[in-house]
Scaffold this active site. Structure first.
Site, PDB file in Angstrom:
ATOM      1  N   GLY B 286       4.939   9.751  -0.651  1.00 12.83           N
ATOM      2  CA  GLY B 286       4.662  10.827  -1.600  1.00 12.83           C
ATOM      3  C   GLY B 286       4.686  10.311  -3.030  1.00 12.83           C
ATOM      4  N   SER B 287       5.244  11.123  -3.909  1.00  9.96           N
ATOM      5  CA  SER B 287       5.149  10.833  -5.341  1.00  9.96           C
ATOM      6  C   SER B 287       5.778   9.522  -5.763  1.00  9.96           C
ATOM      7  CB  SER B 287       5.790  11.972  -6.132  1.00  9.96           C
ATOM      8  OG  SER B 287       5.212  13.195  -5.743  1.00  9.96           O
ATOM      9  N   THR B 288       6.781   9.048  -5.011  1.00  6.87           N
ATOM     10  CA  THR B 288       7.403   7.786  -5.421  1.00  6.87           C
ATOM     11  C   THR B 288       6.392   6.651  -5.384  1.00  6.87           C
ATOM     12  OG1 THR B 288       8.168   7.542  -3.144  1.00  6.87           O
ATOM     13  CG2 THR B 288       9.779   8.335  -4.738  1.00  6.87           C
ATOM     14  N   PHE B 289       5.222   6.920  -4.783  1.00  2.00           N
ATOM     15  CA  PHE B 289       4.199   5.876  -4.690  1.00  2.00           C
ATOM     16  C   PHE B 289       3.325   5.831  -5.943  1.00  2.00           C
ATOM     17  CE2 PHE B 289       0.285   3.928  -3.038  1.00  2.00           C
ATOM     18  CZ  PHE B 289       0.811   2.850  -2.354  1.00  2.00           C
ATOM     19  N   LYS B 290       3.317   6.934  -6.707  1.00  2.00           N
ATOM     20  CA  LYS B 290       2.391   7.056  -7.832  1.00  2.00           C
ATOM     21  C   LYS B 290       2.473   5.920  -8.856  1.00  2.00           C
ATOM     22  CE  LYS B 290       1.950  12.047  -7.344  1.00  2.00           C
ATOM     23  NZ  LYS B 290       2.598  13.318  -7.664  1.00  2.00           N
TER      24      LYS B 290
END
Lengths: 412, 556
Positions: B286-290
């Site tokens: 999820g967002s931790t990948f952004k």
């Protein structure tokens, strides 16, 4: 007086003495080897049995020495007394409080470390008694009845007393020795056959009556079938012999002697010899006994009287029969009986009595030489011979016994 | 008397004796030569024994030398039932020493036909010695060693276990089994009949195993596990994992898993608790990948920190429409703000500028899709869609951390590259083996220091006012990080679940010169909150609050 001292002993005498001393030396080494580990583990310095063996060996050698000079003379005088004492002791062993029980067998008499085994004395007494009787009354041995009363009754009772201790081994040794004596005495073969047959039946009955003896008998046929039970000792003995191979593991290297092999220092010392010295060692040992058989019987052949002849043959048979029974037992050729290996096994009474027997045998063997050297007439009448013997041995001993004994002690 | 008859008979007797002596000699030769081999074998069976002398297994310590796994002398207690004379009495005496029920021991001892039975294994040496002192015939003790974990629960999933045969089964015990185990010695013993050794030869000496010094710090590990325990209590998740790392070296300072297990009693734990989620749990980040999408775009100079994006409420990518987690109207945000506010639409637009091909190469450069190579067994490689499998809508979800899956340790190591100035390093757990320092791998530069700094600065915004984790504050330290709240894929329908999430946070401190990297992953939090900013970020704060002063990192 000086002349007899320098005389050379006949070859039988030399052979007997040599074989005996060799066996004693081997015995000392093997008893030490067989016991040092276990007695050291028990908390000693490991020499306990060796010291005992040497002590009794020394006593035995002293007895042998005396008897090799005066044996016949004493034997003739004391045979009945010895027989009576032996019987008395055998009865005494039965009495609680006097007899000492070890491993369920009541064979010993004595106090503390000084125990002795009356059955061993009886062996010698029987040989002396029979030789005397057979020589004195040759007619009686033509028939079974004549032999039985009183001679075989005496032997039978003695055997029964010993066998009931229970000590079947010693009883068997007496039995075989009796047979050998009767054979040499010239008992007709027909009578021999009857007696051998009856004896065999009696032994079989005796062996089968008691369950543990029955088990020994079956385990003898296949000791490995019950290697942890009745066959244990045989199996451990054979394992020891096999481990030794042809040349042995070397003196002191036996593993079996450390608790695997029961009675490693007494009845089963041959197994330790086999393990440490190999088949070669056993053959050498057998050769030494063969030497005793040869020399002893040769002395018997050369003996001057029927009494001496029978006595020599009887004493030789006593030693050889015991040696054979022991080796056959250990090698698995005979069921377990439990007699010590003559001169080698550790056993106080056994060593002393056997050395006494050897003393008598030496006495007879040495007289053959005297006869050849010092005495002109090769044949004497039976009546006159004992007198001549007594005279001569009396002269010899009076001067020499003490000196020789003193010297030996000083040297040792 | 007939002397000649006697003479003949004496000859006969001698003959008989000779025959018997010959028989004895023959028999001796038969036993000593022909049968010798069989009998020697029988002798060897009862006299000789080959004994394995267990080598001392290496000790595992933390970076400060605190013992985490040690081997203690112990013994296996066995019985030869048919030798035990009085099983009832023996069982009564043995039961308290072996700490086993008397009935169980008695049952084993009364199986008389059996020749061998273990009564208890790995009994501590002191008690085994008491068993020896009882001197019960038929009861034997065999020396061995017993693996003990003095801190019970601490890092149990990392340390792993050793089986009854002394072989490592899981964790570091398995991974470094060869080294830890050393080499068992072989001993040849000649025993007397009582079992006492009378001759001992050692044809092969035992080589003790190497000691391992880990990069783990028992203090931080302890605190991490405590904090995960609190999360477990509050949110009742399926599981939780936290990784604490020194971003410059890749040294893993703590690796905690919840639910925790007692290393000394792994038998009592469920299999799911024994596994090390940091390396074996695969999830969509999820967002931790952004930040990786943004870092790629910065490095490719497709965007700068201040590139302004006009963001619609939703974005259409092929057949899919993607919106924000919290609906909003039209806004204009810079790259920095997109990351701070974790805008899906903005990140997708950055991803589109980058293009599928470059995006894919950046994902792989950060190490996703293959194991990090950490010193733990069974590491998963995650799942990164190959470029040729991209569909039209792929660039609508991959840049925001959906459609690829990662392990917590992969994420931690990728964040470490941002934290340390752009170098991707293999995370490591072993600091010293047998006293020799294991050198850190040189690592591979994946982004420039400048890009790394820019991303770090952007991530400061996450914990600043207006960010998704603005409550996370530690006085005296600047923090940076990224929240993640990812829908789990429903295995049955193959679509994203509306009720099951993974809440995560990855961050570092101090933000300008990071010395500490912490990732927290909570699998299916319940009990109130599902958001990374609410579930995972406070755990990050708690860990950092403890670890920063603990490691002597001065506040500014």
């Amino acid at each position: 007086m000086a002349e007899p001292r320098r005389r050379t002993y006949p070859v039988e005498h030399k052979l007997l003495l040599t074989a005996t001393l060799c066996l004693l030396a081997l015995g000392a080494v093997m008893v030490f080897s067989a016991t040092s580990a276990t007695s050291a583990l028990a908390g000693g310095d490991g020499t306990g049995y060796l010291v005992k063996y040497l002590a009794y060996g020394a006593v035995g050698l002293l007895v042998m020495h005396v008897l090799s000079r005066h044996g016949l003379e004493l034997a003739k005088k004391f045979t009945p007394i010895l027989l009576a004492v032996a019987f008395a002791l055998l009865v005494a062993v039965k009495l609680p409080g006097i007899g000492i029980e070890v491993n369920g067998a009541r064979r010993w008499i004595g106090v503390g470390p000084l125990t002795f085994q009356p059955s061993e004395v009886m062996k010698l007494a029987i040989v002396l008694y029979m030789a005397q009787l057979l020589a004195e009354r040759p007619k009686r041995m033509q028939t079974v009845q004549g032999l039985i009363s009183p001679m075989l009754i005496v032997v039978g009772v003695a055997c029964l007393l010993i066998a009931s201790q229970p000590d079947l081994g010693t009883a068997l040794v007496i039995g075989f020795t009796t047979g050998a004596l009767l054979l040499v005495a010239g008992v007709p073969m027909r009578v021999m056959g009857t007696l051998t047959g009856s004896a065999a039946v009696l032994i079989m009955i005796f062996a089968i009556l008691e369950p543990y003896r029955r088990a020994r008998l079956t385990s003898f046929l296949d000791p490995w079938a019950d290697a942890a039970g009745a066959g244990f000792q045989s199996v451990q003995g054979q394992i020891a012999l096999g481990s030794g191979g042809l040349f042995g593991l070397g003196p002191g290297q036996s593993v079996q002697k450390i608790f695997y092999l029961p009675e490693a220092h007494t009845d089963f010392i041959l197994a330790v010899i086999g393990e440490e010295l190999g088949v070669i060692g056993i053959c050498a040992l057998l050769a030494l006994y063969g030497l005793i058989a040869y020399a002893g019987l040769r002395a018997a052949k050369g003996a001057r009287s029927q009494y001496e002849r029978l006595l020599a043959a009887g004493l030789t048979s006593l030693i050889v029969c015991q040696a054979l029974l022991n080796t056959f037992t250990v090698l698995g050729l005979a069921p377990l009986t439990g007699v010590p290996l003559p001169f080698v096994s550790n056993g106080s009474t056994s060593i002393t009595v056997l050395l006494a027997s050897m003393g008598l045998l030496l006495n007879i063997a040495s007289r053959g030489a005297l006869q050849l050297q010092a005495v002109a007439p090769p044949k004497k009448t039976q009546g006159s011979r004992p007198h001549a013997d007594r005279d001569r041995s009396g002269r010899d001993s009076g001067a020499r016994g003490a000196r020789a004994g003193g010297r030996r002690r000083a040297a040792g | 008397m007939d002397g000649t008859l006697s003479q003949r008979r004496i000859g006969l007797l001698f003959l008989v004796f000779c025959v018997l002596f010959a028989a004895a000699a023959g028999r001796a030769a038969w036993l000593g030569v022909v049968k010798a081999d069989d009998l020697k074998a029988a002798a060897a069976t009862q006299q000789r024994a080959q004994v394995d002398v267990p080598a001392h297994r290496g000790t595992i310590t933390d970076r400060r030398g605190v013992e985490l796994a040690v081997s203690q002398p112990a013994a296996d207690v066995s019985a030869t039932p048919y030798l035990v004379k009085d099983p009832a009495a023996a069982a009564a005496k043995l039961a308290p020493l072996l700490e086993r029920p008397e009935g169980e021991i008695l049952r084993k001892l009364t199986q008389r036909e059996s020749g061998f039975a273990y009564l208890a294994r790995k009994v501590p040496a002191t008690r085994a010695h008491k068993v020896d002192l009882l001197g019960i015939e038929g009861i034997d003790t065999t020396p061995t060693s017993r693996r003990e974990y003095p801190r019970d629960w601490l890092a149990a999933q990392v340390l792993g276990t050793v089986g009854t045969e002394g072989k490592g089964l899981t964790g570091l015990e398995y991974r470094y089994d060869q080294r830890l185990r050393g080499r068992d010695g072989r001993r040849s013993v000649v025993r007397d009949a009582t079992g006492e050794a009378i001759n001992i030869r050692d044809p092969r000496r035992a080589l003790p195993g190497s000691d391992l010094q880990l990069t783990l710090d028992a203090g931080i590990q302890d605190r991490v596990e405590e904090i995960l325990g609190d999360i477990g209590k509050t949110y009742r998740p399926k599981g939780a994992t936290a990784v604490v790392m020194d971003p410059h070296t890749g040294d893993v300072l703590a690796l905690g898993n919840w639910p925790r297990v007692n290393a000394n009693d792994l038998g009592g734990a469920p299999a799911s608790a024994i596994q090390n989620r940091a390396t074996s749990f695969v999830y969509e980040p999820g967002s931790t990948f952004k930040p990786f999408t943004v870092a790629g775009a910065l490095e490719e100079r497709e965007v700068t920190e201040d590139t302004m994006f006009n963001l619609p409420p939703q974005i259409q990518v092929a057949d899919r429409t993607i919106g924000e987690s919290h609906a909003r109207g039209y806004v204009s945000l810079t790259t920095s703000q997109i990351l701070a506010q974790s805008s899906n639409v903005g990140t997708i637009m950055i991803g589109q500028r980058l293009g599928a091909k470059k995006f894919d190469s950046w994902v792989r450069r950060f190490g996703f899709g293959k194991p990090t190579g950490i010193d733990l067994p069974g590491e998963e490689s995650g799942l990164v869609l190959p470029l040729d499998k991209y569909s039209g809508s792929s660039m609508g979800n991959l840049p925001i951390g959906q459609g690829e899956s990662v392990t917590p340790i992969q994420l931690a190591s990728a964040y470490a590259a941002i934290a340390n100035g752009g170098v991707l390093r293999k995370p490591r757990l072993i600091a010293k083996a047998n006293g020799k320092t294991v050198r850190a791998t040189r690592g591979k530069r994946v982004i420039s220091e400048q890009t790394a700094k820019e991303v770090r600065d952007m991530l400061k915004g996450v914990v600043a006012a207006g960010g998704t984790a603005s409550e996370v504050q530690i006085e005296g330290y600047t923090l940076a990080g990224k929240t993640g709240t990812a829908n789990k894929v429903d295995a049955e329908t193959g679509t994203y679940s509306k009720s099951r999430y993974i809440a995560s946070f990855a961050g570092f401190a101090p933000a300008d010169d990071p010395e500490l990297l912490i990732t927290v992953m909570v699998d299916e939090p319940g009990g109130g909150s599902i958001y990374g900013g609410e579930v995972a970020a406070p755990a990050f704060e708690d860990i950092a609050r403890f670890a920063l002063p603990y490691l002597g990192i001065a506040p500014k």
